[in-house]
Design an enzyme around this catalytic site. Structure first.
Site, mmCIF file in Angstrom:
data_model
loop_
_atom_site.group_PDB
_atom_site.id
_atom_site.type_symbol
_atom_site.label_atom_id
_atom_site.label_comp_id
_atom_site.label_asym_id
_atom_site.label_seq_id
_atom_site.Cartn_x
_atom_site.Cartn_y
_atom_site.Cartn_z
ATOM 1 N N SER A 69 53.412 -42.579 -5.474
ATOM 2 C CA SER A 69 52.696 -42.872 -6.023
ATOM 3 C C SER A 69 52.341 -43.272 -7.268
ATOM 4 C CB SER A 69 52.111 -41.326 -6.473
ATOM 5 O OG SER A 69 51.361 -40.058 -5.275
ATOM 6 N N LYS A 129 49.323 -46.358 -6.167
ATOM 7 C CA LYS A 129 48.114 -46.040 -6.118
ATOM 8 C C LYS A 129 48.138 -46.716 -7.204
ATOM 9 C CE LYS A 129 48.559 -41.680 -4.770
ATOM 10 N NZ LYS A 129 48.849 -40.066 -4.713
ATOM 11 N N TYR A 183 48.823 -47.149 3.849
ATOM 12 C CA TYR A 183 49.233 -45.850 2.916
ATOM 13 C C TYR A 183 50.356 -45.543 2.375
ATOM 14 C CZ TYR A 183 48.862 -41.579 -0.004
ATOM 15 O OH TYR A 183 49.195 -40.492 -0.856
ATOM 16 N N TYR A 234 49.167 -36.359 -12.091
ATOM 17 C CA TYR A 234 49.212 -35.071 -11.776
ATOM 18 C C TYR A 234 48.185 -34.337 -12.194
ATOM 19 C CZ TYR A 234 52.152 -37.028 -8.389
ATOM 20 O OH TYR A 234 53.059 -37.824 -7.681
ATOM 21 N N VAL A 245 56.642 -38.406 -5.661
ATOM 22 C CA VAL A 245 57.056 -37.663 -5.476
ATOM 23 C C VAL A 245 58.901 -38.152 -5.136
ATOM 24 C CG1 VAL A 245 55.461 -35.660 -5.307
ATOM 25 C CG2 VAL A 245 56.466 -37.980 -3.235
HETATM 26 N N1 GLU Z 1 53.360 -40.152 -0.396
HETATM 27 C C1 GLU Z 1 52.666 -39.507 -1.223
HETATM 28 C C2 GLU Z 1 51.802 -38.564 -0.697
HETATM 29 O O1 GLU Z 1 50.613 -38.767 -0.566
HETATM 30 C C3 GLU Z 1 52.652 -39.672 -2.382
HETATM 31 C C4 GLU Z 1 52.684 -38.041 -3.300
HETATM 32 C C5 GLU Z 1 53.110 -38.792 -4.553
HETATM 33 O O2 GLU Z 1 53.930 -39.342 -4.708
HETATM 34 O O3 GLU Z 1 52.259 -37.902 -5.313
HETATM 35 O O4 GLU Z 1 51.849 -37.419 0.060
#
Ligand code: GLU
Length: 407
Positions: A68, A71, A192, A244, A262
Site C-alpha cells: 500500500s 498508493k 493494481y 489505515y 502489509v
Molecule cells: N495489495 C494489498 C491489497 O490490496 C495492499 C494492502 C496493503 O498494503 O494495505 O490487499
C-alpha cells in the site's frame, strides 16, 4: 553510503536495537499467501535527506513488496497527470476511519480517499494506459523515478494476490457502479496487484519519501518527479489517511505524513527535511508494522520530527539597528526572509523607537546578509517602504546580491 561509524547511522542502529529489545507483538500478513513467507526477524531503517545524504541500519538491502505504500506515489502521479480537481472528482480526501479493504464510499459515490483500497484502485484507473500492461509500465516508471532506480515486480506475489483478490475486484465493481471508475475492472485490478508487488528496500522508500519532502525533486537523481503542489497534496493525504484506521492516533503521537503497507514497510516524511523508510514484517491489529510504528514513534520523539512541534526559528532576522548622525537609521537583516521574518521587520519599522523618532528622515534596509526572500516577504517590505515614504521618510535598500525586490 556513509560507513557504520557515522554518528547518524549509529543513532539509527541504536534505535533499532532499543525497539528490538521491547515487546511489540505482531503477525506477518498471510491473507496473500506469498506474503507469509517473509522473515519475521528482518528489521531495517533508512533515512534520506533532501540534500541527498542516505543512512541505513539493519537489513536495509532486504527487498520486500511495496504494497500500500505504492498508493501514495501513484496518487502523486495521477495528480500530476490530471490536476487535483479532476482527481478529487473521482476520489475524496477524507479519512475513512475504516480498514484498508473496507467498502468505503462517500455520499457522492467516491471512495473516501486514495489510500484505502477502493480509492487506490480508482487512482490506478486514472493512470493512462490501454491495457493492464501499459498502465503498470507507466506506474513502474513513475515509482522508479521516485526511488531513483529501476524497480521490478515480484511476479509470484502479484500472482498470489490476483489469485486471492476477489475482494479488490468487488471494490472495483462497486466503484464502477458508482461512476468513480470508468475503465475495465480487470485491467485496473491486475495493474493494481502488480503495483503492490513492486520490490523495494528501505533506502528506496526513504528516497521516495525524501522526493516528497523535497518538493518533488528526487535527491538521488536530481530529477523533478512531480510539481511542488503535488508533493504537498500527497503529503496532506498521507498525514490524514496514511496509517489505515490508526491515522488519527499516528498524527497525534508521531506527527509525520506516512504510509504503511502489509509487506511490513512504512515510509514517513519530515517535510523539507527527510524521508524515512522502515521495514519489519509482523503487523499490528490494524495492519501497520508493529516494530515499524515503534521505531518511528521513537525517532519522532528523540529527533524532534513531529510536524506540530513548536518550530525552531533563528533568534531574529534583525542583526543590528544603527542610528547614524544626520537622521539615518540603518536596519541590518540576516538569514532567510520569509513571511514571519518580514512581519517582525515590518512591526519594528512601523513602531520601533528608532524609525519613528521625529529626527529620523532616512531608513536604510541593509539585506546584504539575507540569504533569500519569499515573494510574500518582499511584498510586505514593499508596503513598509511605501508607508515610510508617506510619512515623509526616505527609504534606501542595500541589496548587493539582488535577493529582494521592493522597488
Ligand atoms: N495489495 C494489498 C491489497 O490490496 C495492499 C494492502 C496493503 O498494503 O494495505 O490487499
Amino acid at each position: 553510503m556513509p560507513h557504520p561509524g557515522n554518528p547518524v547511522t549509529r543513532s539509527l542502529t541504536r534505535v533499532l536495537a532499543d525497539v528490538r529489545a521491547q515487546d511489540h507483538p505482531g503477525r506477518v500478513a498471510d491473507y496473500i499467501p506469498e506474503l507469509s513467507r517473509a522473515d519475521p526477524e528482518a528489521f531495517a531503517i533508512s533515512a534520506a535527506s533532501v540534500s541527498g545524504h542516505t543512512y541505513a541500519a539493519g537489513d536495509s538491502t532486504t527487498l520486500f513488496t511495496i504494497q500500500s505504500i505504492s498508493k501514495a506515489f501513484v496518487y502523486a502521479l495521477v495528480l500530476s497527470e490530471h490536476g487535483a480537481d479532476a482527481v478529487t472528482a473521482r476520489v475524496g480526501v477524507e479519512p475513512s476511519g475504516e480498514a484498508f479493504n473496507a467498502v468505503s464510499f462517500d455520499d457522492r459515490g467516491r471512495p473516501h480517499n486514495p489510500l484505502v483500497n477502493a480509492g487506490a484502485i480508482v487512482t490506478t484507473s486514472l493512470v493512462p494506459g490501454a491495457s493492464a500492461e501499459e498502465r503498470f509500465a507507466r506506474i513502474r516508471r513513475g515509482l522508479s523515478a521516485f526511488a531513483g532506480r529501476d524497480l521490478d515486480c515480484d511476479e509470484t506475489v502479484a500472482a498470489s494476490e490476483s489469485a486471492t483478490g476477489d475482494r479488490n475486484r468487488a471494490l472495483a465493481m462497486l466503484a464502477r457502479s458508482s461512476g468513480a471508475l470508468t475503465e475495465p475492472v480487470d485491467d485496473v485490478v491486475e495493474a493494481y496487484f502488480r503495483q503492490c508487488a513492486l520490490r523495494v528496500d528501505t533506502t528506496d522508500i526513504a528516497v521516495m519519501g525524501a522526493t516528497l519532502a523535497g518538493d518533488g525533486i528526487n535527491p538521488r537523481t536530481g530529477e523533478r518527479v512531480v510539481p511542488p503542489a503535488v508533493a504537498r497534496d500527497t503529503l496532506s493525504v498521507m498525514a490524514s489517511c496514511g496509517m489505515y484506521d490508526r491515522s488519527g492516533q499516528w498524527l497525534f503521537e508521531v506527527g509525520m505524513p506516512a504510509k504503511s503497507g502489509v509487506g511490513g514497510g512504512i515510509v514517513a516524511v519530515a517535510p523539507g527535511e527527510y524521508g524515512i523508510g522502515v521495514f519489519s514484517p509482523p503487523l499490528d491489529a490494524v495492519g501497520n508494522s508493529a516494530r515499524g510504528v515503534a521505531t518511528l514513534r521513537t525517532l519522532s520523539q528523540e529527533f524532534g520530527l513531529h510536524l506540530f512541534r513548536h518550530p525552531e526559528r533563528p533568534a531574529s532576522p534583525v542583526q543590528a539597528i544603527d542610528v547614524e548622525p544626520g537622521g539615518t537609521v540603518v536596519i541590518r537583516l540576516r538569514g532567510m526572509l520569509d513571511f514571519v521574518a518580514a512581519e517582525q521587520v515590518a512591526h519594528l519599522t512601523a513602531y520601533g523607537p528608532e524609525t519613528t523618532a521625529d529626527a529620523t528622515t532616512r531608513v536604510v534596509l541593509d539585506v546584504s546578509a539575507v540569504t533569500a526572500s519569499t515573494r510574500v516577504a518582499a511584498r510586505l517590505l514593499a508596503d513598509v517602504a511605501a508607508e515610510l515614504r508617506l510619512q515623509g521618510r526616505d527609504i534606501v535598500l542595500v541589496d548587493p546580491d539582488g535577493v529582494i525586490d521592493i522597488a
